[in-house]
Design an enzyme around this catalytic site. Structure first.
Site, PDB file in Angstrom:
ATOM      1  N   PHE A 108      65.784  14.940  -5.613  1.00  0.00           N
ATOM      2  CA  PHE A 108      65.073  15.697  -6.654  1.00  0.00           C
ATOM      3  C   PHE A 108      63.928  14.897  -7.255  1.00  0.00           C
ATOM      4  O   PHE A 108      63.019  15.468  -7.849  1.00  0.00           O
ATOM      5  CB  PHE A 108      66.048  16.145  -7.749  1.00  0.00           C
ATOM      6  N   LYS A 109      63.969  13.578  -7.108  1.00  0.00           N
ATOM      7  CA  LYS A 109      62.931  12.764  -7.728  1.00  0.00           C
ATOM      8  C   LYS A 109      61.546  13.069  -7.154  1.00  0.00           C
ATOM      9  O   LYS A 109      60.543  12.821  -7.803  1.00  0.00           O
ATOM     10  CB  LYS A 109      63.261  11.285  -7.588  1.00  0.00           C
TER      11      LYS A 109
END
Ligand code: PLP
Length: 474
Positions: A108-109
């Site tokens: 998700f980063k």
């Protein structure tokens, strides 16, 4: 919108300066002067594409970037790199899952770091000059940060990871990147050592200024900001979906969102979204055995615990760098009191906040932790019952959400899936007994050459390496 520091020592600055500053020059965290209320805009916003929504949210906080430029920057960020969607919501049994691993490094980063890379480049192109990004990673941040910065002109990135303590996939995701502006450093120490070196160099102001050091970890406000967007899109996705299982779509009421938490960056974005008027009824904060945050929300004591190595390494964090932002609001936006608490924490490893009248620290949060058995059980059960694979971080969240979901509460639950399972094949094998976690992006790393500098656990060695590297071509 202008920005100040939680510790009160930074004169109000504009968004672009806040992005370049990273950590506040006074050692505090940069926050917006106010939090806009968007509750009147939700009906309009729910019709927008992800990029359009991101523009609406981000433009409220980035008023010093002309609208046309910001739009172009956002369209570029959330196009090709997220061909599978930025954060699609899918029903799995009677909960919803937001798949946040469709970016280039499968975590998700990427959602925030792809934007941050474009922002850095945009700002430097206009202001001139160069910049050096210094980061520390326990695994996932490093590869996502490198993917956001690689090949860009005017920016070099130095990423420290603890030598031998990141998974071989994580290491290869970082060290196989061939671009000349990417510098991997393996430090002979722990992740906390890497983070300490980074913090010391970032608060050495003469060095920070001379080498234009910037931050890519979630102390950088732009990362939190980029993450606020998907809390809105996630809630809209749930509300628009057909009812899942027995839980009705939210309609008038809210959605409970479960967030696997380490540095408190992701869930803090959810908290900002809530404050802005996003219909989130509760944030479910899930930790692994490194449970300082869940202990805090259940007792008011924020106290260092023992350091555990778990199946969810991106959450193996004791001192959550974004906690200071939350604490600032929780104690009534008082920089002097915040400085006192942080000083106390630095000296004693503990600080305390008085619970509210209902006995909890904050009714916005429900919190608990998951251990190794919980994680493996969740991976196995979700796969057996729904034919769906979740990674060990997502499994921490799933397990906690399952435990705290009161059966008489039919508000929908949205679980954030923070990484693709193929990044953690060993945990998947342990959970399911099968070797089924694959992804072409990961498979392709196997035979590539790697580049990495091994350095002792020493601030001066890292400083010298940066000076040497930049001395030759700056
Ligand atoms: C970084 C990370 C987390 C934790 O997010 P924070 O913002 O640090 O709380 C959870 N899962 C994965 C896969 C991560 O990479």
């Amino acid at each position: 919108m202008r920005y100040i520091s939680t510790r009160g020592g930074v004169e109000p600055i504009e968004f672009q300066d806040a992005v370049l500053m990273g950590l506040g020059d006074d050692g505090g965290l940069i926050i917006p002067e106010s939090i806009p209320d968007v509750s009147g805009k939700l009906d309009e916003w729910r019709k927008l594409s992800y990029a359009e929504l991101a523009f609406e949210v981000i433009s409220l906080f980035a008023s010093d970037i002309p609208a046309a430029d910001l739009k172009e920057l956002i369209d570029k960020t959330y196009g090709e790199a997220f061909a599978g969607g930025v954060a699609p919501v899918v029903p799995v049994g009677d909960v919803f899952v937001m798949e946040m691993w469709h970016g280039p490094t499968l975590a998700f980063k990427d959602v925030a770091l792809q934007l941050l890379g474009n922002l850095f480049e945009y700002i430097l192109e206009r202001r001139g000059g160069r910049m050096n990004i210094l980061g520390a990673t326990s695994g996932d941040t490093g590869s996502a940060a490198i993917a956001g910065i690689r090949g860009r002109s005017g920016i070099d990135i130095f990423v420290m990871h603890p030598h031998g303590r990141v998974s071989s996939i994580q290491e290869r995701q970082m060290t196989t990147v061939p671009d000349a502006n990417v510098h991997n450093i393996a430090v002979e120490g722990s992740f906390d050592d890497c983070q300490r070196i980074m913090k010391n160099l970032a608060t050495d102001l003469p060095f920070k200024r001379k080498y234009s050091l910037g931050a890519i970890n979630s102390v950088n406000w732009a990362r939190v900001l980029a993450q606020i967007v998907y809390y809105f899109s996630g809630v809209f996705g749930v509300q628009d979906a057909a009812p899942a299982g027995g839980r009705r779509p939210a309609g008038a009421s809210g959605v409970r969102i479960c967030v696997p938490t380490g540095n408190f960056g992701d869930i803090l974005a959810g908290w900002y979204a809530m404050r802005m008027g996003c219909p989130i009824s509760r944030l479910i904060l899930a930790t692994n055995e490194n449970d300082i945050l869940s202990r805090f929300f259940n007792t008011g004591q924020y106290r260092l615990g023992q350091d555990h190595q778990t199946l969810a390494p991106a959450m193996d964090i004791q001192v959550a760098s974004n906690f200071e932002r939350y604490l600032y609001y929780r104690i009534g936006e008082d920089p002097a009191e915040l400085r006192r608490l942080m000083q106390q924490f630095a000296e004693t490893g503990s600080l305390h906040v008085k619970p509210g009248p209902d006995g909890t620290v904050d009714s916005a949060f429900i919190s608990d932790s998951a251990d190794t058995d919980d994680v493996l059980n969740a991976i196995r059960r979700v796969h057996e019952e729904h034919g769906y694979l979740i990674d060990p971080h997502t499994a921490c969240g799933w397990s906690v959400a399952d435990r705290v979901a009161a059966p008489d509460n039919n508000e929908p639950i949205l679980c954030l899936a923070t990484a693709h399972p193929a990044k953690f094949p060993d945990a998947i094998r342990q959970g399911t007994g099968k070797d089924i976690a694959h992804h072409p992006v990961i498979d392709a790393l196997a035979d590539l050459p790697t580049r990495c500098k091994l350095l002792p656990n020493d601030e001066q060695a890292v400083r010298d390496f940066i000076i040497r590297t930049k001395g030759t071509d700056q």
